[in-house]
Design a protein around this motif. Sequence first.
Motif, mmCIF file in Angstrom:
data_model
loop_
_atom_site.group_PDB
_atom_site.id
_atom_site.type_symbol
_atom_site.label_atom_id
_atom_site.label_comp_id
_atom_site.label_asym_id
_atom_site.label_seq_id
_atom_site.Cartn_x
_atom_site.Cartn_y
_atom_site.Cartn_z
ATOM 1 N N GLU A 257 -0.579 15.664 21.447
ATOM 2 C CA GLU A 257 0.352 16.308 20.585
ATOM 3 C C GLU A 257 0.095 15.668 19.147
ATOM 4 O OE1 GLU A 257 4.869 16.041 21.319
ATOM 5 O OE2 GLU A 257 4.580 14.962 19.985
ATOM 6 N N LEU A 258 0.522 16.588 18.267
ATOM 7 C CA LEU A 258 -0.148 16.321 16.815
ATOM 8 C C LEU A 258 1.255 16.819 16.107
ATOM 9 C CD1 LEU A 258 -2.991 15.732 15.834
ATOM 10 C CD2 LEU A 258 -3.183 18.239 15.135
ATOM 11 N N VAL A 259 1.328 15.782 15.210
ATOM 12 C CA VAL A 259 2.433 16.077 14.180
ATOM 13 C C VAL A 259 1.760 16.374 12.826
ATOM 14 C CG1 VAL A 259 4.606 15.449 13.150
ATOM 15 C CG2 VAL A 259 4.300 14.922 15.391
ATOM 16 N N ILE A 260 2.004 17.529 12.149
ATOM 17 C CA ILE A 260 1.405 17.881 11.108
ATOM 18 C C ILE A 260 2.035 17.898 9.945
ATOM 19 C CG2 ILE A 260 -0.631 19.227 9.747
ATOM 20 C CD1 ILE A 260 -1.220 20.513 12.636
ATOM 21 N N PRO A 261 2.168 17.168 8.847
ATOM 22 C CA PRO A 261 3.165 17.246 7.757
ATOM 23 C C PRO A 261 2.540 18.421 6.746
ATOM 24 C CG PRO A 261 1.803 15.104 7.431
ATOM 25 C CD PRO A 261 1.226 15.958 8.836
ATOM 26 N N TYR A 262 3.282 19.371 6.156
ATOM 27 C CA TYR A 262 2.961 20.314 5.294
ATOM 28 C C TYR A 262 3.322 20.389 4.078
ATOM 29 C CZ TYR A 262 7.378 22.556 6.502
ATOM 30 O OH TYR A 262 8.707 22.901 6.650
ATOM 31 N N HIS A 263 2.564 20.798 2.969
ATOM 32 C CA HIS A 263 2.897 21.131 1.493
ATOM 33 C C HIS A 263 3.421 22.622 1.481
ATOM 34 C CE1 HIS A 263 2.693 20.460 -2.721
ATOM 35 N NE2 HIS A 263 2.140 21.594 -2.798
ATOM 36 N N ALA A 264 2.740 23.425 2.127
ATOM 37 C CA ALA A 264 2.884 24.705 2.345
ATOM 38 C C ALA A 264 2.711 25.146 3.908
ATOM 39 C CB ALA A 264 2.075 25.670 1.553
ATOM 40 N N LEU A 265 3.469 26.199 4.270
ATOM 41 C CA LEU A 265 3.332 26.421 5.703
ATOM 42 C C LEU A 265 3.722 28.080 5.592
ATOM 43 C CD1 LEU A 265 3.919 25.876 8.633
ATOM 44 C CD2 LEU A 265 6.594 25.996 8.375
ATOM 45 N N VAL A 266 2.505 28.756 6.578
ATOM 46 C CA VAL A 266 2.576 30.141 6.479
ATOM 47 C C VAL A 266 3.116 30.339 8.010
ATOM 48 C CG1 VAL A 266 1.804 32.398 6.269
ATOM 49 C CG2 VAL A 266 1.273 30.407 4.812
ATOM 50 N N LEU A 267 4.092 30.974 8.570
ATOM 51 C CA LEU A 267 4.518 31.366 9.899
ATOM 52 C C LEU A 267 3.865 32.870 10.300
ATOM 53 C CD1 LEU A 267 7.995 30.060 9.265
ATOM 54 C CD2 LEU A 267 6.043 28.934 10.544
ATOM 55 N N ALA A 268 3.162 32.931 11.191
ATOM 56 C CA ALA A 268 2.537 34.152 11.617
ATOM 57 C C ALA A 268 2.238 34.338 13.117
ATOM 58 C CB ALA A 268 1.057 34.487 10.808
ATOM 59 N N THR A 269 3.302 34.020 13.774
ATOM 60 C CA THR A 269 3.065 34.074 15.173
ATOM 61 C C THR A 269 3.434 35.307 15.910
ATOM 62 O OG1 THR A 269 5.378 32.996 14.963
ATOM 63 C CG2 THR A 269 3.775 31.295 15.553
ATOM 64 N N GLY A 270 3.744 36.290 15.240
ATOM 65 C CA GLY A 270 3.750 37.540 15.781
ATOM 66 C C GLY A 270 4.778 37.997 16.755
ATOM 67 N N THR A 271 4.279 38.707 17.743
ATOM 68 C CA THR A 271 5.210 39.128 18.950
ATOM 69 C C THR A 271 4.494 38.815 20.258
ATOM 70 O OG1 THR A 271 4.664 41.409 18.683
ATOM 71 C CG2 THR A 271 6.627 40.512 17.591
ATOM 72 N N SER A 272 5.433 38.912 21.413
ATOM 73 C CA SER A 272 4.592 39.212 22.716
ATOM 74 C C SER A 272 5.148 40.311 23.228
ATOM 75 C CB SER A 272 4.992 37.910 23.623
ATOM 76 O OG SER A 272 4.453 36.592 23.049
ATOM 77 N N THR A 273 4.408 40.796 24.300
ATOM 78 C CA THR A 273 4.789 42.053 25.110
ATOM 79 C C THR A 273 5.058 41.739 26.467
ATOM 80 O OG1 THR A 273 2.466 42.467 25.544
ATOM 81 C CG2 THR A 273 3.205 43.582 23.816
ATOM 82 N N TYR A 274 5.786 42.505 27.255
ATOM 83 C CA TYR A 274 6.103 42.170 28.601
ATOM 84 C C TYR A 274 4.847 42.120 29.503
ATOM 85 C CZ TYR A 274 10.593 42.219 26.759
ATOM 86 O OH TYR A 274 12.033 42.054 26.143
ATOM 87 N N ALA A 275 3.957 43.294 29.300
ATOM 88 C CA ALA A 275 2.621 43.294 29.773
ATOM 89 C C ALA A 275 1.611 42.333 29.167
ATOM 90 C CB ALA A 275 1.993 44.683 29.960
ATOM 91 N N PRO A 276 0.969 41.034 29.638
ATOM 92 C CA PRO A 276 0.218 40.362 29.151
ATOM 93 C C PRO A 276 -0.829 40.942 28.436
ATOM 94 C CG PRO A 276 0.981 39.510 31.327
ATOM 95 C CD PRO A 276 1.412 40.953 31.113
ATOM 96 N N ILE A 277 -1.358 41.945 29.085
ATOM 97 C CA ILE A 277 -2.775 42.567 28.579
ATOM 98 C C ILE A 277 -2.616 43.150 27.130
ATOM 99 C CG2 ILE A 277 -2.217 44.974 29.669
ATOM 100 C CD1 ILE A 277 -5.376 44.572 30.400
ATOM 101 N N LEU A 278 -1.358 43.491 26.864
ATOM 102 C CA LEU A 278 -1.068 44.068 25.402
ATOM 103 C C LEU A 278 -0.882 43.062 24.353
ATOM 104 C CD1 LEU A 278 1.360 47.205 26.411
ATOM 105 C CD2 LEU A 278 -1.313 46.926 26.296
ATOM 106 N N SER A 279 -0.732 41.505 24.772
ATOM 107 C CA SER A 279 -0.427 40.642 23.728
ATOM 108 C C SER A 279 -1.426 39.774 23.195
ATOM 109 C CB SER A 279 0.333 39.706 24.892
ATOM 110 O OG SER A 279 1.307 38.721 23.985
ATOM 111 N N THR A 280 -1.401 39.450 22.135
ATOM 112 C CA THR A 280 -2.397 38.221 21.425
ATOM 113 C C THR A 280 -2.011 37.091 21.945
ATOM 114 O OG1 THR A 280 -1.076 38.659 19.524
ATOM 115 C CG2 THR A 280 -3.131 40.040 19.507
ATOM 116 N N TYR A 281 -0.753 36.801 22.411
ATOM 117 C CA TYR A 281 -0.451 35.415 22.726
ATOM 118 C C TYR A 281 -1.055 34.912 24.063
ATOM 119 C CZ TYR A 281 3.043 31.412 22.578
ATOM 120 O OH TYR A 281 3.509 30.210 22.600
ATOM 121 N N GLN A 282 -2.365 34.469 23.887
ATOM 122 C CA GLN A 282 -3.313 34.407 24.901
ATOM 123 C C GLN A 282 -3.823 32.799 24.853
ATOM 124 O OE1 GLN A 282 -3.894 36.577 27.409
ATOM 125 N NE2 GLN A 282 -3.060 38.422 26.420
ATOM 126 N N THR A 283 -4.174 32.142 25.959
ATOM 127 C CA THR A 283 -4.419 30.765 25.654
ATOM 128 C C THR A 283 -6.187 30.555 25.613
ATOM 129 O OG1 THR A 283 -4.309 30.239 28.068
ATOM 130 C CG2 THR A 283 -2.428 29.754 26.675
#
Length: 410
Positions: free
Chosen positions: A113-139
């Motif tokens: 586990e990593l805890v990263i302090p930030y001076h600036a933060l950009v959140l770009a976590t997008g969306t997931s789809t119900y069918a995994p094949i259409l999703s960028t949320y992959q490991t």
Amino acid sequence: MTPTTNNVVVIGASYAGSSVAHIFLKHIHPELPKKGAKYHVYLVNPSRTFYHRSASPRAAASFDLTKNIKMFSDLPSGFKQYDPNIFTFVRGTATALDTARRLVRVDCAEGDELVIPYHALVLATGTSTYAPILSTYQTSLEELQRTILDMNSRVKAAKSIIIAGGGPSAVELAGEIGEYLNGAAGWFSQRPSKPRAKVTLIAGAGKLLPILGQGFSEWADSLLQRVGVDVIYSLRTKSTEQAANGTTLVHLDDGTTMECDLFVPATGVRPNTAFVPKTLLNEKGYIKSNESTLRVDEAGPRVYCVGDVGSYTRGGLIDLIEAVPAAMTNLKRDLLAAHDDPDAKPTGPDELYKTIAEETQLIPVGQTRGLGAFCGFRLPYFMTYHFKVKDYFDCGHEFASGSRWVKTRI
Ligand SMILES: Cc1cc2nc3c(=O)[nH]c(=O)nc-3n(C[C@H](O)[C@H](O)[C@H](O)COP(=O)(O)OP(=O)(O)OC[C@H]3O[C@@H](n4cnc5c(N)ncnc54)[C@H](O)[C@@H]3O)c2cc1C
């Protein structure tokens, strides 16, 4: 005395997040003061593989159809061009965000586990789809390849397929699978002569393609018929159940049930915001972001949100290509102002982003046809073919390598 390091942490490395990191390293970092604080970018993503998901409907029908498209790109390789002392790719998933102490907790793929302090933060976590094949949320690339191959073999074996949804992804998916299995209608006919499978699209609304007018819905319907896809309107899937014979039972909201060999839900997306404090989310779970500056005002200074996860947008690549440079211009202003004093704010006007409201969409319906809308008008077929049908833009590698952002207005 060792100078402090100001961490710029970017969460999510798909179209939006990798754009942010490349723009920062190419255009902002060189212009920050060389004296005093140093800067370091942490780009956090569960997989090191960038997935060009725009083309996922074609890959879902058969991966062989995507030979002219670069579906996967290695993210760390795309960042080798920069000084390793100022960039770290973290393969992991953000699990908590503490905006008071300005920390992000990340579960790394290696198990630590990593805890990263930030001076600036950009959140770009997008969306997931119900069918995994259409999703960028992959490991991983391996997981992604397994998902695609499994889908391809199920498509090939199916005699009946039901796709739920009426938006662009559902229409594209139905078109790709329809033409792959059934071929296309010849001259003077409206349906393929020897269909191999019954493909049905169940649209919850009374028309297809919510942001386009009725004429575009009818156009999409006729293109779907051409590849042997039937559309059922104004019906929603309530639940599905695996039958003893291996088929899927699809229960509908009118009380009836349909049976198929393969069911694919393509009914919209969910924001990837489980790690974000609830106070920063709107009622639909998207990150509440300032619609003009793209800052997350309630999260403290120098926190931004870009791409599909933001409440400021209805999503899409065209939109984020406009939004990311606006957010980065404002971030640069913030960083220059706060270089010596973290509480200092920039003077002068921010760059203001404007939502793209026009009805602009290009939608392949199979491997040879498609429909295009530009500001509400029909695009000629050859333009739709050239820009999208032939290769779904094939632009994923440009985002992953940063070549998309060699020039930008920042
Ligand atoms: C099937 C389909 C086809 C599409 N076709 C088009 C098209 O032709 N044209 C168009 O303009 N738009 C299209 N879109 C929309 C387009 O794909 C999105 O606008 C785009 O993917 C948004 O990019 P993003 O970077 O904001 O988010 P995403 O692409 O959703 O990526 C989010 C990234 O964040 C990562 N992530 C998520 N949670 C975490 C976490 N907790 N920690 C770390 N990382 C995390 C994910 O793994 C992923 O890499 C399509 C969408 C779909 C589903």
